[in-house]
Write a protein that holds these residues in place. Structure first.
Motif, PDB file in Angstrom:
ATOM      1  N   HIS A   2      -8.927   8.928 -69.254  1.00 12.61           N
ATOM      2  CA  HIS A   2      -7.532   9.102 -69.533  1.00 12.61           C
ATOM      3  C   HIS A   2      -7.378  10.044 -70.665  1.00 12.61           C
ATOM      4  CE1 HIS A   2      -9.040   6.979 -73.582  1.00 12.61           C
ATOM      5  NE2 HIS A   2      -9.719   6.243 -72.714  1.00 12.61           N
ATOM      6  N   THR A   3      -8.597  10.449 -71.239  1.00 11.26           N
ATOM      7  CA  THR A   3      -8.711  11.494 -72.081  1.00 11.26           C
ATOM      8  C   THR A   3      -8.597  12.686 -71.458  1.00 11.26           C
ATOM      9  OG1 THR A   3     -11.014  11.374 -72.223  1.00 11.26           O
ATOM     10  CG2 THR A   3      -9.657  10.608 -74.166  1.00 11.26           C
ATOM     11  N   ALA A   6      -4.993  13.293 -70.039  1.00 11.33           N
ATOM     12  CA  ALA A   6      -4.091  13.297 -71.106  1.00 11.33           C
ATOM     13  C   ALA A   6      -4.064  15.072 -71.550  1.00 11.33           C
ATOM     14  CB  ALA A   6      -4.222  12.493 -72.361  1.00 11.33           C
ATOM     15  N   LEU A   7      -5.403  15.423 -71.683  1.00  6.90           N
ATOM     16  CA  LEU A   7      -5.588  16.773 -71.910  1.00  6.90           C
ATOM     17  C   LEU A   7      -5.242  17.828 -71.048  1.00  6.90           C
ATOM     18  CD1 LEU A   7      -6.570  17.800 -74.509  1.00  6.90           C
ATOM     19  CD2 LEU A   7      -8.648  18.390 -73.927  1.00  6.90           C
ATOM     20  N   LYS A   9      -2.778  17.377 -68.733  1.00  2.00           N
ATOM     21  CA  LYS A   9      -1.201  17.360 -68.626  1.00  2.00           C
ATOM     22  C   LYS A   9      -0.943  18.254 -69.900  1.00  2.00           C
ATOM     23  CE  LYS A   9       1.410  13.581 -69.592  1.00  2.00           C
ATOM     24  NZ  LYS A   9       1.715  12.110 -69.690  1.00  2.00           N
ATOM     25  N   LYS A  10      -1.451  18.245 -71.041  1.00  2.27           N
ATOM     26  CA  LYS A  10      -1.249  19.089 -72.312  1.00  2.27           C
ATOM     27  C   LYS A  10      -1.367  20.422 -71.897  1.00  2.27           C
ATOM     28  CE  LYS A  10      -2.810  21.598 -75.514  1.00  2.27           C
ATOM     29  NZ  LYS A  10      -4.085  22.290 -75.557  1.00  2.27           N
ATOM     30  N   MET A  13       1.417  21.506 -69.714  1.00 10.29           N
ATOM     31  CA  MET A  13       2.592  21.613 -70.562  1.00 10.29           C
ATOM     32  C   MET A  13       2.739  23.030 -71.326  1.00 10.29           C
ATOM     33  SD  MET A  13       4.127  19.117 -73.351  1.00 10.29           S
ATOM     34  CE  MET A  13       4.601  17.667 -72.367  1.00 10.29           C
ATOM     35  N   GLU A  14       1.676  23.201 -71.872  1.00 11.35           N
ATOM     36  CA  GLU A  14       1.236  24.207 -72.646  1.00 11.35           C
ATOM     37  C   GLU A  14       1.399  25.561 -71.939  1.00 11.35           C
ATOM     38  OE1 GLU A  14      -1.574  24.342 -75.817  1.00 11.35           O
ATOM     39  OE2 GLU A  14      -2.183  26.491 -75.109  1.00 11.35           O
ATOM     40  N   LEU A  99      -6.690  20.673 -82.815  1.00 11.95           N
ATOM     41  CA  LEU A  99      -7.614  19.802 -82.363  1.00 11.95           C
ATOM     42  C   LEU A  99      -8.093  18.693 -83.167  1.00 11.95           C
ATOM     43  CD1 LEU A  99     -10.166  22.145 -79.961  1.00 11.95           C
ATOM     44  CD2 LEU A  99      -8.259  20.367 -79.169  1.00 11.95           C
ATOM     45  N   LEU A 102      -6.521  15.145 -82.603  1.00  9.38           N
ATOM     46  CA  LEU A 102      -7.024  14.717 -81.352  1.00  9.38           C
ATOM     47  C   LEU A 102      -8.290  14.118 -81.412  1.00  9.38           C
ATOM     48  CD1 LEU A 102      -5.342  16.949 -78.721  1.00  9.38           C
ATOM     49  CD2 LEU A 102      -4.369  14.876 -79.937  1.00  9.38           C
ATOM     50  N   LEU A 107     -11.232  11.853 -78.884  1.00  5.43           N
ATOM     51  CA  LEU A 107     -11.513  12.877 -78.121  1.00  5.43           C
ATOM     52  C   LEU A 107     -12.815  13.399 -78.074  1.00  5.43           C
ATOM     53  CD1 LEU A 107     -10.048  14.607 -75.826  1.00  5.43           C
ATOM     54  CD2 LEU A 107      -9.401  16.169 -77.537  1.00  5.43           C
ATOM     55  N   ARG A 108     -13.433  13.865 -77.208  1.00  6.95           N
ATOM     56  CA  ARG A 108     -14.806  14.429 -77.239  1.00  6.95           C
ATOM     57  C   ARG A 108     -14.771  15.739 -77.061  1.00  6.95           C
ATOM     58  NH1 ARG A 108     -19.575  11.090 -76.067  1.00  6.95           N
ATOM     59  NH2 ARG A 108     -18.809   8.881 -75.543  1.00  6.95           N
TER      60      ARG A 108
ATOM     61  N   TYR B  71     -18.807  12.888 -82.728  1.00 10.57           N
ATOM     62  CA  TYR B  71     -18.046  12.230 -82.009  1.00 10.57           C
ATOM     63  C   TYR B  71     -18.191  10.699 -82.576  1.00 10.57           C
ATOM     64  CZ  TYR B  71     -16.560   8.834 -78.444  1.00 10.57           C
ATOM     65  OH  TYR B  71     -15.742   7.911 -77.787  1.00 10.57           O
ATOM     66  N   TYR B  90       5.273  23.436 -79.053  1.00 11.37           N
ATOM     67  CA  TYR B  90       6.447  23.388 -77.911  1.00 11.37           C
ATOM     68  C   TYR B  90       6.613  22.126 -77.607  1.00 11.37           C
ATOM     69  CZ  TYR B  90       1.559  22.804 -76.024  1.00 11.37           C
ATOM     70  OH  TYR B  90       0.303  22.411 -75.957  1.00 11.37           O
ATOM     71  N   GLU B 102      -2.081   8.410 -75.498  1.00 16.69           N
ATOM     72  CA  GLU B 102      -2.990   8.518 -74.171  1.00 16.69           C
ATOM     73  C   GLU B 102      -4.587   8.940 -74.475  1.00 16.69           C
ATOM     74  OE1 GLU B 102       0.359  10.069 -71.023  1.00 16.69           O
ATOM     75  OE2 GLU B 102      -0.739  11.555 -71.756  1.00 16.69           O
ATOM     76  N   ILE B 103      -4.796   9.604 -75.464  1.00 15.16           N
ATOM     77  CA  ILE B 103      -6.081   9.933 -75.819  1.00 15.16           C
ATOM     78  C   ILE B 103      -6.847   9.042 -76.378  1.00 15.16           C
ATOM     79  CG2 ILE B 103      -7.271  11.507 -77.415  1.00 15.16           C
ATOM     80  CD1 ILE B 103      -5.617  13.676 -76.710  1.00 15.16           C
TER      81      ILE B 103
END
Lengths: 255, 302
Positions: A2-3, A6-7, A9-10, A13-14, A99, A102, A107-108, B71, B90, B102-103
């Motif tokens: 999921h991470t 999600a990333l 997708k980001k 978008m960017e 970052l 996140l 987030l790893r 981590y 943005y 989501e993360i």
């Protein structure tokens, strides 16, 4: 997973909202269309400026000229645009601190590197092969009777060089704090292979041939067996660079 | 229940010792003020709790689970609001919250509801602008929403009010007060007035150590010397009182006002009344003054 999604997708978008998609599509499509057009009409254009005897001495343009233009454009400006677009992909995040939040959410860092690598390579792959398709269509349109042998091998080699260059650029992203430093590092990497190409004995290991031997492959001077070691070294180097990028990024302070 | 344990935590950057062997426990359901001057090490301590900085010595536990550098799975319990939060400019606030959710692995349906809930909490529910158009205050409010999106047990806020105007500061403090029941809050600040308003407990960080810890009332009792403020009609009367009252020590004159420190406040009051009667001086007011957190901080950091 999921991470990763999600990333990813980001990143998409960017790339879209910062007009990078528009830039890369425009540049790649212009080159894709211009390559066969330039090959087709260059003799006619030159004949407007040169004496008739000189202009008449030019051989009739062929499909090989179209692909020669394609290789020239994409091995130089095409790759340079990719380098510019991705030279700051991690550097920006580090300098702006985007970052931090996140990372505190689980987030790893390895996921960050992995997603950015996959995304950059995917952009290069889709845009490059898309441009290839456009050039292929126009080349077929202008020279219906001509057929270029080993075309996929020649185009595929340049694609692999693009992937290698992206791995180098991503590595530079964790080594340097500025985009200029990373661009210099990338230029140095390419420069080293230019120096290697001076030595004929190193020909079988010269990775730069992936980007420069396209025309030779089409003319039948080289075939796939000439590149065996180069493939092994390139793919090995991409993997090693990716591992090193993750290892170094894991140790980098982000604050 | 103990939410956070610092066990002999030390942090140095080269030869510069920033955190010096701090041990401390934080209980759930409180707003904890981490106070200290700029550069005292507050941010360093918070980033160690978040696993963003390696610990030189000692360990940090969150619900008995050790924090790891790089981590840290303990971060699933923590929401973090940096002093200057950096976002993807943005995006809209809603898109950013969805990314954060989501993360952290919040299911899609729950995430949408939660994003709307927290945007409403911070007053950004109707805002469709890109973050690049946000004011500083709006960014801080979004910072709280993103920090709460995964409903953490502990919220760490690093100087959330330091660059805000009085209205922005009040908004942030009100939000923090409102979430206290569900979330323990660590509020780092050098604005002691903010801590006085909302914190249940505070610790003052000075020279790498917690020089004072405890509830505000305890600190007031333990570390403050109460003062009596005596106001005379003019400066001459005030000076006359000081000159002829040798038994009264620790007195400061500010024009016609005297500030007298005392350990036994009742006894001091008696002495002042007696002396005034003896000298035929009639002050316009005699008042017991509680010292502020600022004064205590200045006192202990001397």
């Amino acid at each position: 997973m999921h991470t990763f999604l999600a990333l990813f997708k980001k990143e998409t978008m960017e790339f879209n909202r910062t007009y990078k998609f528009l830039i890369v599509i425009s540049v790649f499509m212009i080159f894709a269309i211009m390559s066969p057009l330039t090959a087709k009409f260059m003799p006619e254009i030159l004949s407007q400026f040169l004496p008739k005897e000189v202009a008449d001495s030019f051989p009739a343009p062929s499909a090989l000229d179209s692909w020669a233009q394609f290789f020239k454009n994409f091995s130089q400006i095409g790759l340079f645009v990719i380098a510019l677009l991705f030279a700051g992909t991690i550097i920006h995040e580090r300098s702006e601190g985007t970052l931090i939040i996140l990372l505190t959410k689980g987030l790893r860092r390895s996921t960050v590197v992995f997603v950015k690598t996959i995304f950059s390579m995917l952009v290069w792959t889709v845009m490059y092969w898309g441009a290839f398709g456009v050039t292929y269509f126009y080349t077929w349109y202008y020279w219906k009777d001509e057929h270029a042998d080993h075309l996929v091998l020649a185009v595929g080699n340049l694609w692999l060089f693009g992937l290698l260059l992206i791995a180098v650029i991503l590595f530079g992203n964790v080594l340097f704090k500025s985009i200029y430093g990373n661009l210099l590092w990338t230029a140095l990497f390419v420069g080293v292979w230019f120096i290697v190409s001076i030595f004929p004995k190193a020909e079988d290991f010269n990775l730069l041939r992936l980007a420069t031997d396209g025309n030779n492959i089409l003319k039948g001077v080289n075939d796939v067996d000439d590149f065996n070691w180069i493939y092994v070294i390139s793919i090995g180097l991409i993997i090693v660079l990716q591992v090193l990028t993750i290892r170094i990024f894991n140790k980098k302070s982000l604050i | 229940m103990t939410i956070l344990t610092l066990d002999h935590v030390t942090k140095s950057f080269g030869s510069n010792l920033v955190i010096d062997d701090i041990s401390f426990q934080l209980e759930e359901g409180k707003i904890f003020g981490l106070l200290g001057q700029n550069g005292a090490g507050k941010t360093t301590l918070m980033k160690m709790i978040l696993g963003l900085l390696p610990i030189t010595k000692g360990k940090i536990l969150l619900f008995d689970e050790e924090v790891k550098y790089g981590y840290s799975p303990t971060n699933r319990h923590i929401g973090y609001l940096p002093d200057v939060p950096s976002y993807y400019s943005y995006m809209t606030a809603y898109e950013y919250l969805i990314l954060c959710g989501e993360i952290t692995g919040i299911p899609k349906k729950t995430l949408k509801e939660r994003a709307e809930k927290y945007l409403k909490l911070v007053g950004l529910e109707k805002n469709k602008k890109k973050i690049q158009q946000f004011s500083r205050g709006m960014k801080q409010r979004l910072g709280i929403a993103q920090a709460l999106i995964h409903q953490p047990k502990l919220l760490i806020c690093d100087e959330p009010t330091s660059a805000l105007d009085p209205i922005g500061r009040k908004e942030i403090l009100d939000i923090l007060k409102s979430i206290k029941k569900e979330t323990t809050v660590i509020l780092s600040t050098h604005i002691l007035h903010d801590a006085e308003q909302i914190c249940d407990e505070v610790a003052m960080l000075h020279n790498g150590k917690f020089v004072v810890t405890g509830s505000l009332s305890e600190i007031m009792k333990t570390h403050s010397k109460q003062q009596i403020r005596v106001v005379f009609d003019d400066e001459k009367q005030a000076q006359n009182f000081v000159e002829k009252s040798e038994m009264i020590e620790n007195v400061r004159i500010q024009s016609n006002i005297l500030l007298i420190e005392a350990t036994d406040i009742k006894d001091m009051q008696k002495q002042i009344f007696t002396q005034c009667t003896f000298l035929h001086l009639f002050p316009s007011s005699i008042q017991i003054v509680q010292p502020s957190l600022d004064e205590i901080f200045l006192e202990v950091s001397r």
